[in-house]
Design a protein around this motif. Structure first.
Motif, PDB file in Angstrom:
ATOM      1  N   THR A 207       0.862  -1.140   0.069  1.00 54.11           N
ATOM      2  CA  THR A 207       0.123  -0.031  -0.039  1.00 54.11           C
ATOM      3  C   THR A 207       0.828   1.231   0.062  1.00 54.11           C
ATOM      4  N   GLY A 208       2.132   1.007   0.358  1.00 53.00           N
ATOM      5  CA  GLY A 208       2.894   2.319   0.544  1.00 53.00           C
ATOM      6  C   GLY A 208       2.459   2.996   1.708  1.00 53.00           C
ATOM      7  N   VAL A 209       3.100   4.346   1.959  1.00 55.03           N
ATOM      8  CA  VAL A 209       2.760   4.829   3.396  1.00 55.03           C
ATOM      9  C   VAL A 209       1.900   6.307   3.037  1.00 55.03           C
ATOM     10  N   PRO A 210       1.269   6.679   4.067  1.00 48.86           N
ATOM     11  CA  PRO A 210       0.237   7.908   3.668  1.00 48.86           C
ATOM     12  C   PRO A 210       1.172   9.090   3.431  1.00 48.86           C
ATOM     13  N   SER A 211       0.748   9.967   2.687  1.00 43.08           N
ATOM     14  CA  SER A 211       1.201  11.177   2.505  1.00 43.08           C
ATOM     15  C   SER A 211       0.001  12.382   2.199  1.00 43.08           C
ATOM     16  N   ALA A 212       0.421  13.580   2.137  1.00 41.28           N
ATOM     17  CA  ALA A 212      -0.649  14.757   2.340  1.00 41.28           C
ATOM     18  C   ALA A 212      -1.743  14.727   1.123  1.00 41.28           C
ATOM     19  N   THR A 213      -0.966  13.778  -0.129  1.00 34.34           N
ATOM     20  CA  THR A 213      -1.986  13.881  -1.147  1.00 34.34           C
ATOM     21  C   THR A 213      -2.546  12.496  -1.233  1.00 34.34           C
ATOM     22  N   ARG A 214      -2.277  11.726  -0.539  1.00 33.92           N
ATOM     23  CA  ARG A 214      -2.746  10.392  -0.352  1.00 33.92           C
ATOM     24  C   ARG A 214      -2.789   9.678   1.122  1.00 33.92           C
ATOM     25  N   PRO A 215      -3.632  10.379   1.931  1.00 39.08           N
ATOM     26  CA  PRO A 215      -3.769  10.263   3.309  1.00 39.08           C
ATOM     27  C   PRO A 215      -4.343   8.574   3.538  1.00 39.08           C
ATOM     28  N   ASP A 216      -5.206   8.088   2.625  1.00 36.61           N
ATOM     29  CA  ASP A 216      -5.556   6.718   2.959  1.00 36.61           C
ATOM     30  C   ASP A 216      -4.909   5.839   1.708  1.00 36.61           C
ATOM     31  N   VAL A 217      -4.212   4.847   2.425  1.00 35.47           N
ATOM     32  CA  VAL A 217      -3.302   4.109   1.607  1.00 35.47           C
ATOM     33  C   VAL A 217      -4.013   3.041   0.936  1.00 35.47           C
ATOM     34  N   PHE A 218      -5.306   2.929   1.011  1.00 34.16           N
ATOM     35  CA  PHE A 218      -6.181   1.948   0.495  1.00 34.16           C
ATOM     36  C   PHE A 218      -6.829   2.487  -0.533  1.00 34.16           C
ATOM     37  N   SER A 219      -7.232   3.542  -0.912  1.00 31.50           N
ATOM     38  CA  SER A 219      -7.836   4.305  -1.766  1.00 31.50           C
ATOM     39  C   SER A 219      -7.673   3.820  -3.175  1.00 31.50           C
ATOM     40  N   ASP A 220      -6.273   3.479  -3.427  1.00 28.85           N
ATOM     41  CA  ASP A 220      -6.009   3.222  -4.631  1.00 28.85           C
ATOM     42  C   ASP A 220      -5.438   1.756  -4.934  1.00 28.85           C
ATOM     43  N   THR A 221      -5.309   1.042  -3.712  1.00 32.07           N
ATOM     44  CA  THR A 221      -4.771  -0.115  -3.748  1.00 32.07           C
ATOM     45  C   THR A 221      -5.761  -1.377  -3.499  1.00 32.07           C
ATOM     46  N   ASN A 222      -6.805  -0.875  -2.580  1.00 28.66           N
ATOM     47  CA  ASN A 222      -7.630  -2.059  -2.358  1.00 28.66           C
ATOM     48  C   ASN A 222      -8.703  -2.074  -3.153  1.00 28.66           C
ATOM     49  N   ALA A 223      -9.133  -3.282  -3.719  1.00 29.77           N
ATOM     50  CA  ALA A 223      -9.959  -3.667  -4.709  1.00 29.77           C
ATOM     51  C   ALA A 223     -11.651  -3.250  -4.143  1.00 29.77           C
ATOM     52  N   ALA A 224     -11.539  -3.524  -2.648  1.00 38.60           N
ATOM     53  CA  ALA A 224     -12.857  -3.020  -2.206  1.00 38.60           C
ATOM     54  C   ALA A 224     -13.277  -1.683  -1.915  1.00 38.60           C
ATOM     55  N   GLU A 225     -12.298  -0.964  -1.926  1.00 33.61           N
ATOM     56  CA  GLU A 225     -12.574   0.563  -2.161  1.00 33.61           C
ATOM     57  C   GLU A 225     -12.918   1.103  -3.516  1.00 33.61           C
ATOM     58  N   LEU A 226     -12.718   0.282  -4.336  1.00 32.59           N
ATOM     59  CA  LEU A 226     -12.979   0.621  -5.688  1.00 32.59           C
ATOM     60  C   LEU A 226     -14.279   0.171  -6.392  1.00 32.59           C
ATOM     61  N   MET A 227     -15.179   0.062  -5.663  1.00 35.65           N
ATOM     62  CA  MET A 227     -16.505  -0.451  -5.844  1.00 35.65           C
ATOM     63  C   MET A 227     -17.445   0.794  -5.717  1.00 35.65           C
ATOM     64  N   PRO A 228     -18.542   0.931  -6.417  1.00 33.07           N
ATOM     65  CA  PRO A 228     -19.106  -0.162  -7.489  1.00 33.07           C
ATOM     66  C   PRO A 228     -17.975   0.305  -8.904  1.00 33.07           C
ATOM     67  N   ASN A 229     -17.992  -0.718  -9.835  1.00 29.61           N
ATOM     68  CA  ASN A 229     -17.089  -0.492 -10.867  1.00 29.61           C
ATOM     69  C   ASN A 229     -17.710  -1.410 -11.876  1.00 29.61           C
ATOM     70  N   GLY A 230     -18.931  -1.785 -11.702  1.00 32.08           N
ATOM     71  CA  GLY A 230     -19.613  -2.564 -13.025  1.00 32.08           C
ATOM     72  C   GLY A 230     -19.177  -4.049 -13.098  1.00 32.08           C
ATOM     73  N   SER A 231     -18.435  -4.386 -12.268  1.00 33.91           N
ATOM     74  CA  SER A 231     -17.796  -5.672 -12.287  1.00 33.91           C
ATOM     75  C   SER A 231     -18.569  -6.956 -12.001  1.00 33.91           C
ATOM     76  N   HIS A 232     -18.071  -7.967 -12.633  1.00 33.34           N
ATOM     77  CA  HIS A 232     -18.926  -9.377 -12.449  1.00 33.34           C
ATOM     78  C   HIS A 232     -17.638 -10.250 -11.787  1.00 33.34           C
ATOM     79  N   THR A 233     -17.604 -10.490 -10.578  1.00 34.41           N
ATOM     80  CA  THR A 233     -16.671 -11.224  -9.719  1.00 34.41           C
ATOM     81  C   THR A 233     -17.160 -12.710  -9.286  1.00 34.41           C
ATOM     82  N   LEU A 234     -16.442 -13.589  -9.756  1.00 33.28           N
ATOM     83  CA  LEU A 234     -16.552 -15.010  -9.339  1.00 33.28           C
ATOM     84  C   LEU A 234     -15.651 -15.395  -8.364  1.00 33.28           C
ATOM     85  N   LEU A 235     -15.761 -15.684  -7.276  1.00 29.46           N
ATOM     86  CA  LEU A 235     -14.986 -15.893  -6.125  1.00 29.46           C
ATOM     87  C   LEU A 235     -14.917 -17.362  -6.144  1.00 29.46           C
ATOM     88  N   VAL A 236     -13.748 -18.108  -6.311  1.00 31.71           N
ATOM     89  CA  VAL A 236     -13.668 -19.591  -6.408  1.00 31.71           C
ATOM     90  C   VAL A 236     -12.655 -19.681  -5.422  1.00 31.71           C
TER      91      VAL A 236
END
Length: 300
Positions: A207-236
């Motif tokens: 995730t890297g470390v927080p910064s002034a421009t990126r205080p939440d390190v999960f904002s661009d790395t965590n798939a769960a933060e990037l929804m909804p995105n119109g995807s169809h996910t099959l978890l096997v």
């Protein structure tokens, strides 16, 4: 019972348990997996790990495409692209082209955040550039990832939601909305303890470390933060998977559905974390059906 490709498609918001008799595969057997050599290998960067392997079926095409992203706890220790040739060969035999991606891991120079994600972006850019000459149909594409690779393919589906201020931002990423996550460790925020116990991995590497421009390190790395995105996910997930237990798949699917995306869980009875990617395992026919169904639903 077995589930046909056609019958899987309507099961939005469903959990499916398929009764397959399988002896659980150990790590040693997974590391011994092998498959055919690729038809071609293409570099997308100067580092030794910045390349992808292309498997193209015989025939006129154009062919549907499976993007394979290996796991290995984001490190070099547990194999990766070589083992997924086992799956790549089986998919090619079914008329599916395969783009088998290698990438810099956290124990390689330039790997981790942001390099690992930038490698995935670059590998997909190269796929888009190579598609016409290689007879690839990018209207029928699915991303298939295992374990750490599951995290990366689930992240792929949400790339269009990454802020322009992020080093992972792309203005027009190749859209991939059908995702098959095989024992994926996708929810970095919620599964920190599991990732530490299963992979001995500190999330700062991913995730890297927080910064002034990126205080939440999960904002661009965590798939769960990037929804909804119109995807169809099959978890096997294998019933006996201890690296990413079935609970992980159920929890992520519930979060995806709550956000408005489609998600389904498929449990492989008697299967381990490694049966999920072995074309030699008793679970493979089910995994193959899921991938082929995802390709059907990917057509747009």
């Amino acid at each position: 019972m077995t589930l046909s490709s056609r019958s899987l498609l309507p099961l939005l918001c469903a959990t499916v348990t398929l009764h397959v008799v399988a002896a659980p595969m150990p790590l040693s057997a997974y590391l011994a997996l092998e498959g055919p050599a690729p038809g071609a290998t293409y570099a997308y960067g100067p580092a030794p790990s910045q390349y992808a392997e292309l498997f193209v079926p015989s025939g006129p095409g154009p062919f549907p495409v499976a993007v394979l992203v290996h796991g290995g706890c984001w490190t070099k220790q547990y194999g990766g692209i070589t083992q997924l040739r086992n799956m790549a060969g089986a998919l090619r035999a079914r008329g599916i082209a395969v783009w088998n991606v290698e990438y810099r891991r956290v124990d390689e120079a330039g790997g981790g955040y942001p390099g690992t994600y930038q490698d995935i972006n670059a590998a997909l850019d190269l796929l888009a550039a190579r598609a016409p000459a290689s007879k690839l149909d990018l209207q029928r594409i699915v991303a298939v990832g295992h374990s750490a690779g599951g995290q990366l393919v689930q992240w792929i589906a949400g790339r269009n939601r990454i802020a322009a201020s992020s080093p992972l931002y792309q203005a027009q990423p190749l859209p991939i909305r059908s995702v098959v996550s095989l024992g994926g460790l996708a929810d970095l925020r919620s599964e920190q303890a599991l990732i530490k116990s299963s992979c001995e991995r500190d999330l700062v590497d991913l995730t890297g470390v927080p910064s002034a421009t990126r205080p939440d390190v999960f904002s661009d790395t965590n798939a769960a933060e990037l929804m909804p995105n119109g995807s169809h996910t099959l978890l096997v997930t294998g019933e006996l998977d201890t690296v990413s237990p079935p609970r992980v798949a159920h929890d992520y699917a519930a979060r995806a559905r709550k956000a408005g995306d489609r998600a389904e869980v498929v449990i492989l009875p008697g299967a381990s974390h490694y049966d999920e990617v072995a074309a030699t395992s008793a679970a493979w026919p089910t995994v193959l059906e899921v991938i082929e169904s995802a390709l059907q639903s990917a057509r747009h």
